[in-house]
Design an enzyme around this catalytic site. Structure first.
Site, PDB file in Angstrom:
ATOM      1  N   GLN A 175      -3.323  -5.176  10.160  1.00 17.36           N
ATOM      2  CA  GLN A 175      -4.718  -4.809   9.926  1.00 17.36           C
ATOM      3  C   GLN A 175      -5.677  -5.814  10.572  1.00 17.36           C
ATOM      4  O   GLN A 175      -5.513  -7.025  10.431  1.00 17.36           O
ATOM      5  CB  GLN A 175      -4.968  -4.749   8.404  1.00 17.36           C
ATOM      6  N   ASP A 230      -0.448   1.422  16.046  1.00 12.74           N
ATOM      7  CA  ASP A 230      -1.856   1.395  16.425  1.00 12.74           C
ATOM      8  C   ASP A 230      -2.054   1.611  17.927  1.00 12.74           C
ATOM      9  O   ASP A 230      -3.185   1.756  18.386  1.00 12.74           O
ATOM     10  CB  ASP A 230      -2.481   0.041  16.041  1.00 12.74           C
ATOM     11  N   LYS A 276      -4.082   3.472   3.781  1.00 13.49           N
ATOM     12  CA  LYS A 276      -3.095   3.918   4.782  1.00 13.49           C
ATOM     13  C   LYS A 276      -1.708   4.015   4.158  1.00 13.49           C
ATOM     14  O   LYS A 276      -0.955   4.958   4.411  1.00 13.49           O
ATOM     15  CB  LYS A 276      -3.072   2.947   5.971  1.00 13.49           C
TER      16      LYS A 276
END
Ligand code: NAP
Length: 310
Positions: A93, A116, A49
């Site tokens: 994460q 997110d 990412k």
């Protein structure tokens, strides 16, 4: 035979669009990636990412803290990033170590920096149709459909799965685009009777071989979200090792995929691709379908949050 929904090509085009937009912005979005502990898959995802962010012209910083760090230490880092005007997006994460509550983390990240889209405020904004980040995988699926100019308005959309990550927000987003949405899940009776009504069938159950050709309406658009690792080989009766692709046959060979080395596993979705591609009008492969869209979609959220911060 169905046409392929090519996630790699679409992700390339989304990344190019992000790069162009950043070039015209006069500023550079900065996303902070936080990893707790050292799960190798998480390291791979965070690195991927971060590299992808740099490649589209964003700044990215990776924060790695020890797996034994306390929840308070993680929340302190998040606070610091929330308060830093030079950081526009924060991604922690998953999975987190067991002693850390993922909801506490989702609540700690400022909704204005929530790449997110896990914060309840952003889930609420999504439901109300307001601006903001969007859940990465569902947004990636819509980008993929847009790329091929497939309009969902008026379509019967059946979603297999109702997780907060994929199925549930995807249904909300399809509804906003005027599809007629139906969710199915593990308590659904006679799954096929529902899937057969779908003009747009999206499977996110995480069950290899779940969607067979007789469960798909001829001409349907089929999107396979799932990533299942199944054994690549099985012993045939004559002792020859043959390629094994149908997840539902795992039971018959009696192999636990978790016990096999990675090079003996194969990545498949929920859909019996070879059979369903003969029935569907469009189909997304695994790998190379929804997967590549998810990272592109996270980057898109980084850009969106940056623009909203101006
Ligand atoms: P999840 O949290 O495990 O949810 C799975 C959903 O499928 C649940 O709602 C479950 O129902 C339902 N389900 C399970 N078995 C079913 C069956 N036999 N019939 C009907 N519904 C069934 O998984 P997730 O996080 O949503 O992810 C789904 C899959 O997508 C996984 O394979 C995951 O690895 C993959 N994924 C891929 C990407 C990507 O970028 N490609 C991103 C995210 C996820 P209940 O609610 O009743 O338990």
């Amino acid at each position: 035979v169905a046409r392929i929904l090519d996630g790699k090509a679409c992700a390339r085009s989304v990344r190019a669009r992000i790069r162009r937009e950043i070039a015209g912005l006069g500023g550079i979005p900065h996303v902070a990636f936080v990893q707790v502990g050292e799960i190798p898959a998480s390291t791979t995802y965070v690195n991927a990412k971060s590299t992808a962010a740099e490649k589209v012209g964003m700044h990215s910083t990776i924060y790695r803290i020890e797996g034994y760090s306390t929840q308070a230490q993680l929340l302190a880092l998040i606070d610091q990033l929330n308060d830093d005007p030079g950081v526009h997006g924060i991604l922690v994460q998953l999975p987190l170590p067991e002693h850390i509550d993922p909801l506490a983390v989702a609540l700690a990240i400022s909704p204005d920096k929530d790449v997110d889209c896990f914060h309840p405020a952003n889930v609420g904004r999504l439901t109300l149709g307001l601006d903001g980040p969007k859940p990465a995988t569902p947004q990636g699926i819509l980008m993929l459909l847009d790329y091929y100019e497939l309009d969902v308005r008026g379509l019967e959309a059946v979603i297999v799965g109702r997780s907060n990550l994929v199925g549930k927000p995807l249904g909300v987003m399809l509804l906003a685009r005027h599809a007629t949405v139906q969710w199915t899940h593990s308590a659904t009776r006679d799954l096929g009777s529902h899937t057969r009504s779908a003009d747009l069938l999206i499977s996110a159950a995480g069950r290899a071989g779940l969607i067979r050709a007789d469960m798909v309406k001829p001409g349907a658009i089929v999107v396979d979200v799932s990533t299942n690792y199944v054994p690549q080989y099985m012993e045939a009766d004559d002792g020859v090792r043959v390629i094994h692709i149908r997840g539902q046959r795992d039971k018959h060979v009696g192999v636990d995929p978790h016990e096999l080395p990675a090079d003996e596993l194969k990545l498949v979705g929920d859909v019996d691709f070879e059979a369903v591609e003969k029935v569907a009008s469009w189909i997304s492969p695994v790998p190379g379908g929804v997967g590549p869209m998810t990272i592109a979609s996270v980057l898109w959220n980084g850009l969106t949050l940056y623009k909203l911060s101006l």
